[in-house]
Design an enzyme around this catalytic site. Structure first.
Site, PDB file in Angstrom:
ATOM      1  N   VAL A   1      -9.423  -1.159  -5.409  1.00  0.00           N
ATOM      2  CA  VAL A   1      -9.076  -2.725  -5.454  1.00  0.00           C
ATOM      3  C   VAL A   1      -9.679  -3.558  -4.446  1.00  0.00           C
ATOM      4  CG1 VAL A   1      -7.176  -4.171  -4.822  1.00  0.00           C
ATOM      5  CG2 VAL A   1      -6.576  -2.129  -5.998  1.00  0.00           C
TER       6      VAL A   1
ATOM      7  N   TYR B   1      -0.205  -5.466   1.005  1.00  0.00           N
ATOM      8  CA  TYR B   1       0.507  -5.095  -0.322  1.00  0.00           C
ATOM      9  C   TYR B   1       2.133  -5.057  -0.138  1.00  0.00           C
ATOM     10  CZ  TYR B   1      -3.874  -3.074  -1.687  1.00  0.00           C
ATOM     11  OH  TYR B   1      -5.344  -3.099  -2.355  1.00  0.00           O
TER      12      TYR B   1
END
Length: 409
Positions: free
Chosen positions: A82, A123
């Protein structure tokens, strides 16, 4: 500015991976390592964000299996790779990739998403909870001793060439997978990545070295490590940097620890990723001489609350109604009745009054048994709506063995 988000094409991999490498500091990979990473890339599960001809974002996942409390395996998406280009931050690129990725994971029937976070603060807003921790330590081998268990002297320690490490060590790793929540079954190719001795991974250390523990002619453990030479006026001050230690039994584990703590010309053994209940802490004579630090490890996201909670077992019987908030994946929102014990579980939607109120992030944090609902309630992140429900559920969600994720994702 229009950003196009699409599944990665094989012809685009070089540019996609170059952007990912730049986002993580720009240190190039050796051709051998880059080729292996390309080989294991699942293109159908890899996303690329494009600003015209420039790749400005990446996100990938792998269909894996993870050990959950009770020793069973649950399907999971191992989220990885990511990145967002520094020129395109705060423009919704990451959010769009997380949105697409979680929708895809749900469509693939995987109830869990798991990652290790370079920046944990990112996150939580996507529903990931810190579900497992690791410890780092620097053991002063001149100031500590080991108290060895019975049978240690019967264990043979043997060096092996790097070319033999995979075949000898992977069966040991595979035997540990059911033992501890958070352990991940290796996919094809990922095993080779663990033993690849790429030059960029050495950073002033030796090549990757391997020793085996053997009992009765059978391999019962291994240690992977590098040596960082060091000298001062008083003499050698080298460091043993442990990449992994796995063993089938206490004696084999202790024999491996004794070996790495007694390597010539070294005075420190560095552990960079070990479980919080790692046995060496109970073998060592003085934990204060080990500079132990705790850090987050696995982050878990329940993609399908019902299926995820049914995939594990519970340490004590539990019957609780959970009021779950999940703005990013609204299909999870609402009340769920969880009933279960050490043999299995059921989790279904209900209209009954809620016993506990929490978000999907808290469920992710306690899913592997590494955090407790009571701890999160004390921080105001879980609300008890029925007296006694918190204590009941907090014990049930626990794990006798601390979760840990030694497998790089």
């Amino acid at each position: 500015m229009t950003i196009e988000l699409r599944v990665l094409r094989p012809s685009e991999w070089d540019e996609w991976y170059q952007g990912l490498t730049l986002a993580f500091g720009g240190i190039p990979q050796s051709p051998e390592k880059a080729a292996l990473i390309r080989e294991i890339t699942d293109f159908d599960r890899s996303l690329a964000a494009w600003d015209g001809a420039e790749c400005v974002g990446s996100a990938g996942s792998f269909g894996m299996q993870v050990t959950v409390p009770g020793g069973g395996l649950a399907p999971m998406a191992g989220v990885t790779m990511v990145s967002v280009s520094s020129t395109h931050r705060r423009r919704g690129v990451l959010t769009s990739m997380m949105r697409r990725q979680l929708d895809d994971i749900r469509a693939w029937g995987e109830p869990l998403a798991v990652l290790t976070a370079s920046e944990p603060v990112i996150y939580g807003r996507f529903g990931y909870g810190a579900a497992a921790s690791l410890i780092r330590a620097d053991i002063d081998t001149a100031r500590v001793r080991l108290e060895l268990p019975e049978g240690t002297e019967s264990v043979r320690i043997r060096k092996i060439p790097a070319k033999d490490a995979l075949a000898e060590c992977e069966p040991v790793y595979a035997r540990q997978v059911p033992v501890r929540p958070g352990m991940i079954v290796r996919l094809p190719g990922w095993d080779r990545l663990q033993y690849l001795d790429a030059p960029e991974d050495r950073q002033g250390t030796s090549h990757l070295q391997t020793v085996l523990a053997e009992r009765d002619g059978r391999t019962t453990g291994y240690a992977l490590f590098r040596i960082r030479p060091g000298w001062e006026d008083a003499g050698p001050k080298g460091r043993v940097e442990i990449q992994d230690i796995q063993a089938d039994d206490p004696a084999s584990y202790a024999a491996l620890c004794r070996y790495v703590l007694s390597i010539d010309l070294t005075s420190v053994v560095s552990m960079s990723n070990r479980p919080v209940d790692d046995p060496w802490q109970s073998l060592i004579s003085d934990i204060r001489r080990c500079n132990v630090r705790v850090q987050d490890s696995l982050h878990v996201r329940l993609v399908e609350v019902g299926a995820a909670l049914e995939a594990r077992t519970y340490r004590t019987p539990v019957d609780v109604v959970l009021e779950v908030a999940d703005a990013f994946c609204p299909w999870n929102e609402g009340r769920w009745r969880l009933t279960g014990d050490a043999k299995g579980a059921s989790c279904e939607r209900t209209s009954d009054a809620a016993d506990l109120s929490l978000s999907v992030r808290e469920l992710g944090a306690v899913y592997l048994g590494g955090s407790s609902l009571a701890e999160l309630a004390a921080a105001g992140r879980v609300r008890e709506l029925r007296r006694g429900a918190l204590a009941e559920a907090s014990v049930a969600f626990g794990s006798d063995t601390a979760p840990w994720g030694p497998h790089d994702i």
